[in-house]
Design a protein around this motif. Structure first.
Motif, PDB file in Angstrom:
ATOM      1  N   ARG A 294     -33.350  -7.379  24.325  1.00 34.10           N
ATOM      2  CA  ARG A 294     -34.444  -7.733  23.564  1.00 34.10           C
ATOM      3  C   ARG A 294     -34.499  -8.459  22.146  1.00 34.10           C
ATOM      4  O   ARG A 294     -33.052  -8.563  22.267  1.00 34.10           O
ATOM      5  CB  ARG A 294     -35.480  -6.409  23.584  1.00 34.10           C
ATOM      6  N   SER A 295     -35.310  -9.198  21.307  1.00 35.47           N
ATOM      7  CA  SER A 295     -34.337  -9.891  20.551  1.00 35.47           C
ATOM      8  C   SER A 295     -34.152  -8.955  18.978  1.00 35.47           C
ATOM      9  O   SER A 295     -33.766  -8.864  17.943  1.00 35.47           O
ATOM     10  CB  SER A 295     -35.796 -10.505  19.639  1.00 35.47           C
ATOM     11  N   ASP A 296     -35.221  -7.333  19.118  1.00 26.39           N
ATOM     12  CA  ASP A 296     -34.134  -6.514  18.930  1.00 26.39           C
ATOM     13  C   ASP A 296     -34.004  -5.403  19.159  1.00 26.39           C
ATOM     14  O   ASP A 296     -33.027  -4.309  19.134  1.00 26.39           O
ATOM     15  CB  ASP A 296     -35.631  -5.940  17.617  1.00 26.39           C
ATOM     16  N   GLY A 297     -32.741  -6.045  20.203  1.00 28.13           N
ATOM     17  CA  GLY A 297     -32.624  -4.905  21.214  1.00 28.13           C
ATOM     18  C   GLY A 297     -31.318  -4.086  20.674  1.00 28.13           C
ATOM     19  O   GLY A 297     -31.185  -3.040  20.738  1.00 28.13           O
ATOM     20  N   HIS A 298     -30.901  -4.505  19.239  1.00 30.44           N
ATOM     21  CA  HIS A 298     -29.382  -3.839  18.881  1.00 30.44           C
ATOM     22  C   HIS A 298     -30.524  -2.340  18.135  1.00 30.44           C
ATOM     23  O   HIS A 298     -29.441  -1.425  18.011  1.00 30.44           O
ATOM     24  CB  HIS A 298     -29.188  -4.622  17.212  1.00 30.44           C
ATOM     25  N   LYS A 299     -31.760  -2.283  17.716  1.00 28.48           N
ATOM     26  CA  LYS A 299     -32.029  -1.437  16.772  1.00 28.48           C
ATOM     27  C   LYS A 299     -32.024  -0.399  18.686  1.00 28.48           C
ATOM     28  O   LYS A 299     -31.632   0.581  17.970  1.00 28.48           O
ATOM     29  CB  LYS A 299     -33.610  -1.488  17.048  1.00 28.48           C
ATOM     30  N   ALA A 300     -32.468  -0.433  19.295  1.00 28.57           N
ATOM     31  CA  ALA A 300     -32.513   0.562  20.300  1.00 28.57           C
ATOM     32  C   ALA A 300     -31.075   0.560  20.864  1.00 28.57           C
ATOM     33  O   ALA A 300     -30.303   2.458  20.712  1.00 28.57           O
ATOM     34  CB  ALA A 300     -32.685  -0.066  21.931  1.00 28.57           C
ATOM     35  N   LEU A 301     -30.238  -0.114  21.036  1.00 28.26           N
ATOM     36  CA  LEU A 301     -28.347  -0.117  20.593  1.00 28.26           C
ATOM     37  C   LEU A 301     -27.552   1.041  19.379  1.00 28.26           C
ATOM     38  O   LEU A 301     -27.594   2.266  19.397  1.00 28.26           O
ATOM     39  CB  LEU A 301     -27.673  -1.117  20.755  1.00 28.26           C
ATOM     40  N   PHE A 302     -28.942   0.897  18.200  1.00 27.62           N
ATOM     41  CA  PHE A 302     -28.249   1.655  17.243  1.00 27.62           C
ATOM     42  C   PHE A 302     -28.757   3.224  17.398  1.00 27.62           C
ATOM     43  O   PHE A 302     -27.604   3.858  17.063  1.00 27.62           O
ATOM     44  CB  PHE A 302     -28.840   1.061  16.138  1.00 27.62           C
ATOM     45  N   ALA A 303     -30.025   3.263  18.102  1.00 31.00           N
ATOM     46  CA  ALA A 303     -30.047   4.433  18.204  1.00 31.00           C
ATOM     47  C   ALA A 303     -29.247   5.315  19.236  1.00 31.00           C
ATOM     48  O   ALA A 303     -28.654   6.217  19.227  1.00 31.00           O
ATOM     49  CB  ALA A 303     -31.859   4.617  18.542  1.00 31.00           C
ATOM     50  N   VAL A 304     -29.235   4.355  19.878  1.00 34.36           N
ATOM     51  CA  VAL A 304     -27.871   5.122  21.386  1.00 34.36           C
ATOM     52  C   VAL A 304     -26.735   5.357  20.653  1.00 34.36           C
ATOM     53  O   VAL A 304     -25.821   6.343  21.010  1.00 34.36           O
ATOM     54  CB  VAL A 304     -27.737   4.101  21.940  1.00 34.36           C
ATOM     55  N   ALA A 305     -26.264   4.218  19.740  1.00 31.34           N
ATOM     56  CA  ALA A 305     -24.865   4.856  19.175  1.00 31.34           C
ATOM     57  C   ALA A 305     -25.176   5.918  17.945  1.00 31.34           C
ATOM     58  O   ALA A 305     -24.179   6.916  18.556  1.00 31.34           O
ATOM     59  CB  ALA A 305     -24.614   3.927  18.283  1.00 31.34           C
ATOM     60  N   GLY A 306     -26.197   6.439  17.281  1.00 32.91           N
ATOM     61  CA  GLY A 306     -26.265   8.091  16.752  1.00 32.91           C
ATOM     62  C   GLY A 306     -26.461   8.514  17.516  1.00 32.91           C
ATOM     63  O   GLY A 306     -25.884   9.650  17.151  1.00 32.91           O
ATOM     64  N   LEU A 307     -26.846   8.260  19.120  1.00 36.43           N
ATOM     65  CA  LEU A 307     -27.150   9.888  19.870  1.00 36.43           C
ATOM     66  C   LEU A 307     -25.913  10.144  19.952  1.00 36.43           C
ATOM     67  O   LEU A 307     -25.223  11.173  20.107  1.00 36.43           O
ATOM     68  CB  LEU A 307     -28.620   9.525  20.480  1.00 36.43           C
ATOM     69  N   ILE A 308     -24.919   9.146  20.404  1.00 34.55           N
ATOM     70  CA  ILE A 308     -24.142   9.445  21.191  1.00 34.55           C
ATOM     71  C   ILE A 308     -22.640   9.847  20.138  1.00 34.55           C
ATOM     72  O   ILE A 308     -21.747  10.747  20.454  1.00 34.55           O
ATOM     73  CB  ILE A 308     -23.217   8.825  22.353  1.00 34.55           C
ATOM     74  N   TYR A 309     -23.295   9.148  18.810  1.00 35.94           N
ATOM     75  CA  TYR A 309     -22.078   9.900  17.673  1.00 35.94           C
ATOM     76  C   TYR A 309     -22.368  11.673  17.400  1.00 35.94           C
ATOM     77  O   TYR A 309     -21.839  12.093  17.574  1.00 35.94           O
ATOM     78  CB  TYR A 309     -22.123   9.341  17.018  1.00 35.94           C
ATOM     79  N   LEU A 310     -23.460  11.831  16.864  1.00 36.54           N
ATOM     80  CA  LEU A 310     -24.670  13.174  17.370  1.00 36.54           C
ATOM     81  C   LEU A 310     -23.414  14.402  17.670  1.00 36.54           C
ATOM     82  O   LEU A 310     -23.816  15.861  17.649  1.00 36.54           O
ATOM     83  CB  LEU A 310     -26.266  12.877  16.272  1.00 36.54           C
TER      84      LEU A 310
END
Ligand SMILES: Cc1cc2nc3c(=O)[nH]c(=O)nc-3n(C[C@H](O)[C@H](O)[C@H](O)COP(=O)(O)O)c2cc1C
Ligand code: SF4
Ligand code: FES
Lengths: 154, 854, 414
Positions: B499-515
């Motif tokens: 997606r052209s804003d695919g990084h937003k989903a990735l950021f949320a995933v990164a946040g999830l695995i971190y938390l």
């Protein structure tokens, strides 16, 4: 596919068991009631309704003698020929059904009126020989009585 | 501690096992038939019967748990008589057609009868008759040979989870059948073949073509299809692969394979294989000699380098090639060509995601072992169907489900339909929103971890802003599941970031695995996506994931390599294509990749390639991209050369050469010859030699040798240290306000049976899945009044296509799927892309689709 | 003897709850609920009640195994599969005295700490299904079932599950598989159902007749109960008598009543004044006894000594006109048909035996067939996964033991 009232009925059954899979045999009975017999399609409906694999539904269904995987006649005759019935003449009765009604075991009469299944013991040995027609018990059978009884099933 | 006596031998056990296992451990053989080490005990065949003191009946060793003080006898006259009796029973209905049966020679029944069986038959009645079924494309089914051990059925349902076959009928009428009675219509893993002890299910791929003992050799190697890296055994006769079988216990797949691995190997013998180098003369590709082709490449590349400078050259490495190939490739690019413009098709997914996560969470964040999935309490599956993309990893998820894990799915995932416990299907373009809402919910309940300042800051900013968004009950339910889980794994497919804003989903995933302190698994479509990165085929990374931008690292490698590495970071895949179209890039060297077919916006990509001065393609087939090349160099394929691969869990494994081929050359070898001709000498004698250099220079693969790898268990970082560098600031999210209005949305199908260039030349896979269909969900079908087999035309703004419709209950939204794996019949050309500026992956565009019944 | 299990069944409305209550029904439930479960269990143990499903396992002992783990939900399954040929003793309870079974099950549920019971009813009893469902409805209405039974805060729910024509589902682990929605193939033991049963929880499976004894045990106490019947085998027992007798039917008699009395005194002797030839005393799976062995007490201890078993107490009487080859053939046809197919000796052995017997009966017998039959039966017996195969082998062995001559004659006549 099943209509909503059947789906509700199945939902009600599911609720009685800890696991949805237990609703399989009851649902197969329902499918048999709705469609007359368990075609591949009917089994697919059951599989879908219970979210079970189709092959397992069919495997399980085929294990049980009372699930019909071929179309059957309007009335199902289940004649017991197990030992208690046999020694009191059940085999003669089976022969008579062949001769008089063209009913070979596991077949349907040419007019589609009856299907015949030779049964193992149906728990009526005390009044042998016995048979079930649909869900009605008939016992102390003789050739003559069978004829009379079958008159009642058109 | 349990001590028991078997055949007067004392055996001590650490943990309770069956008498059969105890005996086997002590080297005592007990015959079995229904038992299989990959399956649970069954106790049906009764061959393993033993005598146990103080037990009145004979006992089956396979089901009997060893107990302290037990005294067991596994051989006696009584036991022999029983076994003979059982084998006689098994033979009464057996056709005894061993001379004709493909299984002869590796048939367990044959071996058992040979050892224990009756010599004469007493059965004089008529045998059961069941005609052999050839109605399936892949399997023949001979139910006269079947011994009803149910190993196939148990494998299919208890291990594979496909539950496609069952025993129909009961007692002496039992027979194994697929639901349809004819075609199996299953996942075609073929794992039933592995466990069938007799010739009841056989593969049609090799039917009557050889006897098991007529094999010249068996070579343990790796599958060439996906990022799991399953081990398998290639059986060779007359320098050709006759059959691929798994070996129970071998490799991380422990003897399981998927359809691609087991039946997809025939591409290697395809008549379409490139045999000689091709050189474009007068506009046409003509066969040439190696020396001519290599000289042309070297001259032309030098010329371009000298006239336009190294940065006018770019190279695409390949996640289908080995570490050795890729390592040599990047070295060639950097030192011989003078460019850091090195990337691969992985940038469209795996490489982009990994870079994003590593930047935020540190190097090695995705190094989690697949086996660990089995024991997870909760698995969150995002962005694709693991059971299709990485089938054997999918099995671990199914196994976890059987053990009671909660399988939660975001989006569609066909292979988990019967295994998922919770599913959220966001509408198109709303995945990131749902994930952000979920992250916010979790942040609100659990707060920050305060271990990663950059990430903490990013999460706080996002969540405080988004506070009002989480009004979805589903999100709250999912939050509760995740918060209640002590061990969570996140399995991420690449659809989420295209997606052209695919990084937003990735950021949320990164946040999830971190938390959540969850483990992250990236699905990987090609066998060496990790290796491509590890060996330095990235514009910003040197081997071992060492950032090119750090002067010290560059200097180290320059010293080791005796050459100059350009200082400036190179371009990523889409930037290379873009610069080619704008004529800033003049030459492109492509190893084992097919960007024309595998990237969206085919006219643009094609145009870009056409504007180049010079294209070299190394491949085993004349792909759509190779057709545009100036020089095409035939490489060697799977089983034709040796090399290492690094799988998605970062396990380094060896793929072995099994056959000799007259044409083609190893990828690394072709490159090293060209490199030498261009003035940067490379002198490797074989791939082992290349690995020796990698082990020397790459901090991650330090001291790694082929010998060490052969032992298995070479997990990254092998003797080296991962780089836990400074964690950079979370890249600022770019908001793309895009409203999605259309009714239907075209997406790329990732089918179980295909994965592009190779599989489309594997006859068996083509039999299973011969032609792509437009896959639609039930809602869509209802809305458009479509049913299976209807013919439709579908249009995007870039073009249209005709196809059959196939309905699929697992598609819960308004996406329609079409595969991009068939020659001249892809779907990416109906889409365009817009690069995600953060991840540099292509955001698919123009997927709104109209569908018309014809 | 006063009727306990079949009490009142001559009343045409005996299955109605009001009639049942009028005759004193459900009083024992009230009594039970005022007792401690462990005290009732003591009474059950004292009563010496042995399972009426065929194996004769002491009920009190089985229950105490399941009770060992108080934290897990336990399921109580009533085995109403009644598939053993010749057996029709549970049917009068199910059709004429369903509330006795329900009362027995609620009491059992209370003792076991089980909140859910299921009646696994054979598919061939559609009539009983209707009656049971009606009786359940009535019991729910009167608060004998539900979440707060008789206002005592006791919870017990009961559901009828209909089998679909598979004899093997009478075997308790096959029954459990079946109620879980699978094929009725027996499970490996151990673990036994009392530890890991239906839906992986401790589960008690008891026969209809067994459970129907509970109200009476509560009423009179274990001690008094144990006084009925024979030594080691207490209580009333239902015998189904069929075949060549004048007055076939189900008889409620004390355990240990002699087989001879059952045939001659209760079932009216042999039809048409013919001579008795043989008796199958405990259902088709039990070995046949020749006419001269009928002086035997019908209980779990005496019959094995006489070379057979009590089984379900189904007495099949055969007079001199009955051909034993034919009976054996028919029996094997049954076992072949009902073999679940899981284990090799039963699946293949029953088929082979049936084929040979069929041949002999059709006059195609060969020399050596008797030895072959006996050898095959030997290869089956004791080697199968569950007792069904043993039963099949036992029938052949028993028949050859007592009526070998008849087989020889049949073969010789070729
Ligand atoms: C092949 C086979 C068939 C059986 N059929 C029945 C049956 O129809 N009804 C029954 O109550 N028990 C049957 N049993 C016995 C059950 O396995 C089990 O022992 C019984 O239900 C336990 O109940 P009880 O302890 O009350 O006797 C059968 C056993 C076997 C091996
Ligand atoms: S003896 Fe074997 S095949 Fe026969 S019913 Fe029991 S388990 Fe099934
Ligand atoms: S291996 Fe033990 S019964 Fe088959």
């Amino acid at each position: 596919m099943f209509n909503d009232s059947v789906l509700n009925e199945i939902e009600g059954i599911k609720a009685k068991y800890p696991d949805r899979r237990s609703a399989l045999l009851p649902s197969l009975y329902i499918a048999q009631r709705e469609f007359g017999w368990l075609s591949h399609e009917a089994m697919q409906y059951v599989a879908k309704t219970l979210n079970l694999p189709e092959a397992e539904v069919r495997g399980t269904s085929s294990f049980y003698a009372m699930f019909k995987h071929q179309p059957i006649g309007r009335h199902l005759i289940q004649l017991c020929t197990n030992v208690s019935c046999m020694i009191l003449g059940a085999e003669r009765l089976a022969d008579m059904l062949v001769q008089k009604y063209g009913l070979q075991p596991n077949s349907t009469s040419p007019d589609g009126r009856f299907s015949l299944v030779i049964m193992e013991c149906i728990g009526a040995c005390g009044t042998a020989p016995a048979m079930l027609v649909n869900t009605d018990f008939h016992d102390n059978l003789t050739e003559k009585r069978i004829e009379e009884i079958l008159e009642g099933y058109k | 501690m349990i001590t028991l006596t078997i055949n007067e031998k004392d055996i001590t056990l650490e943990k309770p096992v069956t008498v059969l296992e105890a005996a086997r451990k002590a080297g005592i053989k007990i015959p079995t038939l229904c038992h299989h080490e990959a399956l649970k005990p069954f106790g049906g065949c009764r061959l393993c019967i033993v005598e146990v003191e103080r037990m009145p009946r004979l006992q089956t060793a396979c089901t009997l748990l060893a107990a302290d003080g037990m005294v067991v006898k596994t051989e006696s006259d009584t036991i022999s008589k029983v076994r003979r009796g059982i084998l006689e029973f098994l033979l009464i209905n057996h056709p005894l057609d061993c001379p004709y049966c493909d299984k002869a020679g590796e048939c367990e029944l044959q071996d058992l009868v040979n050892k224990y069986g009756p010599t004469t038959g007493r059965f004089k009645e008529e045998k059961r008759k069941v005609p052999e079924s050839h109605k399936d494309q892949i399997f023949t089914r001979n139910m006269e040979r079947c011994v009803v051990c149910t190993r196939c059925v148990r494998m299919c349902s208890d291990v594979q989870g496909a539950s496609a076959i069952s025993i129909i009928g009961r007692g002496s009428h039992s027979k194994m059948e697929p639901f349809s009675t004819e075609s199996f219509k299953c996942e075609y893993c073929g794992n039933c073949l592995t466990v069938c002890p007799v010739g009841a299910i056989l593969s049609r791929l090799y039917i009557h073509s050889f006897r098991p003992w007529q094999i010249d050799k068996e070579v343990e190697t790796l599958c060439s299809y996906c990022g799991v890296g399953c081990s398998l055994v290639a059986q060779v006769r007359d320098d050709s692969i006759k059959r691929v079988i798994p070996k129970i216990g071998l490799g991380l797949n422990k003897g399981l394979l998927c359809s691609r691995g087991r039946f997809g190997y025939e591409y290697i013998n395809s008549a379409e294989r490139l045999k000689m180098p091709l050189v474009r003369k007068n506009g046409e590709l003509k066969e040439s000699t190696w020396s001519e082709a290599l000289s042309i490449v070297a001259e032309k590349m030098l010329e371009i380098k000298n006239t336009h400078g190294g940065p006018a050259i770019a190279g695409l490495a390949s996640p289908r090639c080995s570490n050795e190939d890729n390592y040599v490739f990047q070295k060639f690019m950097r030192l011989a060509c003078g460019t850091n413009n090195i990337d691969s098709i992985s940038r469209t997914g795996f490489a982009a995601a990994q870079k994003y996560f590593e930047d935020l969470l540190g190097q090695g964040i995705t190094a989690n072992i697949i086996e660990g999935l089995r024991n997870s309490e909760t698995i969150l599956v995002l962005g694709g169907d693991p059971s299709a993309i990485n089938p054997v990893l999918g099995l671990a998820i199914r196994e976890a489900a059987r053990r009671g894990a909660k399988i939660t799915v975001l989006g569609n995932a066909k292979g988990l339909e019967r295994f998922k416990t919770f599913q959220v299907v966001p509408s198109v373009f709303k995945e990131a929103d749902v994930l952000e809402a979920l992250l916010t919910e979790i942040y609100n309940t659990r707060g920050l971890r305060n271990e990663n300042p950059a990430l903490d800051r990013g999460i706080r900013t996002l969540c405080e802003k988004a506070a009002a968004k989480s009004d979805m009950q589903e999100v709250r339910d999912l939050r509760n599941i995740l918060l209640g889980s002590a061990s969570t794994a996140v399995v991420l497919g690449m659809d989420l970031l295209q997606r052209s804003d695919g990084h937003k989903a990735l950021f949320a995933v990164a946040g999830l695995i971190y938390l959540l302190e969850a483990r992250l698994y990236l699905l990987s479509e090609k066998p060496n996506e990790q290796g491509v990165i590890d060996t330095g085929c990235a514009p910003d990374l040197l081997p071992g994931g060492r950032p090119l931008g750090i002067h010290e690292f560059r200097r180290k490698f320059e010293a080791a390599w005796d050459g100059v590495i350009p200082e400036k970071e190179g371009l990523t895949l889409l930037e290379i294509i873009n610069d080619a179209s704008e004529k800033r890039i003049k030459a492109l060297y492509i190893m084992g990749e097919n960007p024309v077919f595998n990237l969206p916006d085919k006219p643009f990509v094609r145009g870009a390639l056409k504007s180049l001065d010079f294209i070299v393609v190394q491949d085993i087939f004349l792909t759509e991209t190779a057709e545009l090349a100036d020089v095409v160099l035939p490489a060697l394929g799977w089983t034709e050369r040796t090399g290492t691969y690094t799988n998605l869990e970062r396990r380094i494994q060896l793929q072995h050469k099994a056959v000799e081929t007259p044409s083609g050359m190893e990828d690394w070898k072709i490159i090293s010859e060209i490199s030498s001709k261009m003035g940067y000498r490379m002198n490797y004698s074989d791939s082992k030699d290349v690995m020796a250099e990698i082990a020397e220079v790459s901090p991650l693969y330090r001291d790694l040798t082929y010998q060490e790898i052969s032992k298995g268990n070479c997990l990254w970082p092998y003797n080296g240290e991962p780089l836990r560098g400074e964690i950079s600031e979370a890249p600022a999210a770019v908001n793309i306000t895009k409203e999605y209005k259309d009714d239907f949305y075209l997406a790329v199908e990732k089918p179980l049976f295909h994965s592009g260039t190779l599989s489309r030349r594997a006859p068996a896979l083509l039999k299973i899945y011969p032609e792509p269909a437009l896959k639609v969900g039930m809602e869509t079908a209802k809305k458009l009044e479509l049913k299976d087999g209807d013919r439709v035309q579908f249009f995007t703004q870039y073009g249209s296509k005709e196809a059959f419709v196939s309905t699929d209950e697992s598609i819960k939204d308004n996406r329609v799927y079409y595969s991009n794996n068939f020659k001249n019949n892809g779907v990416l050309h109906l889409m365009s892309f817009n690069m995600d500026n953060v991840t540099k992956a292509p955001g698919l565009e123009g997927c709104e689709v109209r569908i018309k019944k014809i | 003897m006063e009727k306990i299990l079949l009490k009142n069944i001559d009343n045409p409305n005996s299955s109605d709850i009001d009639e049942y209550i009028k005759a004193g029904g459900y009083r024992n439930l009230s009594k039970a609920l005022s007792m401690q479960p462990k005290d009732i269990l003591e009474e059950v143990k004292k009563s010496g009640l042995k399972g009426r499903g065929g194996a004769g396992f002491p009920t009190g002992m089985k229950w105490s195994f399941a009770i060992a783990d108080p934290n897990l939900p336990k399921y109580l399954l009533c085995n109403a599969d009644e598939g053993e040929p010749g057996t029709f003793k549970d049917r009068p309870i199910l059709e004429k005295n369903p509330h006795l079974l329900i009362e027995g099950m609620v009491i059992s549920g209370y003792v076991l700490g089980s909140e859910n019971g299921y009646i696994y009813l054979r598919g061939e009893y559609p009539h009983a299904k209707e009656i049971l469902n009606k009786a359940l409805k009535q019991a729910y209405e009167k608060n004998y079932l539900g979440d707060n039974i008789l206002g005592k805060g006791i919870k017990f729910h009961l559901t009828v599950y209909q089998g679909a024509g598979a004899y093997i589902c009478g075997e308790e682990t096959a029954l459990i598989e079946s109620i879980e929605g699978k094929k009725g193939q027996p499970r490996n033991k151990p673990p036994f159902p009392v530890n890991v049963g239906a839906w992986n929880k401790p589960t008690i499976v008891n026969n209809v007749e067994t459970l129907a004894n509970l109200p009476y045990i509560v009423e009179v106490g274990g001690e008094a109960y144990s006084k009925t019947g024979s030594k080691d085998c207490s209580g009333p027992k239902l015998f189904s008598v069929s075949g060549c007798v004048n007055n076939p039917g189900v008889f409620e008699l004390p355990m240990g009543t002699s087989l001879k009395d059952i045939i001659y005194k209760y079932a009216g002797g042999i039809r048409g004044g013919k001579a008795l030839k043989a008796v199958i005393p405990g259902g088709l799976s039990t070995p046949v006894l020749p006419a001269d062995s009928i002086d035997c007490a019908m209980d779990f201890v005496s019959l094995p000594k006489a070379g057979s078993m009590l089984g379900s107490g189904a007495v099949i009487v055969m007079d001199e006109s009955v051909c034993m080859v034919k009976v054996t053939h028919r029996a094997l046809k049954f076992f072949e048909h009902e073999s679940c197919g899981k284990c090799v000796p039963c699946r293949e052995g029953t088929e082979w035996l049936r084929k040979i017997l069929e041949r002999i009966e059709e006059g195609q017998g060969r020399e050596g067939d008797i030895e072959l039959l006996s050898d095959i039966a030997g290869n089956v017996a004791g080697k199968t996964f569950c007792p069904l195969g043993d039963g099949a082998a036992g029938v052949v062995t028993g028949m050859l033991k007592h009526f070998k001559g008849e087989f020889e004659e049949k073969i010789r006549k070729v």
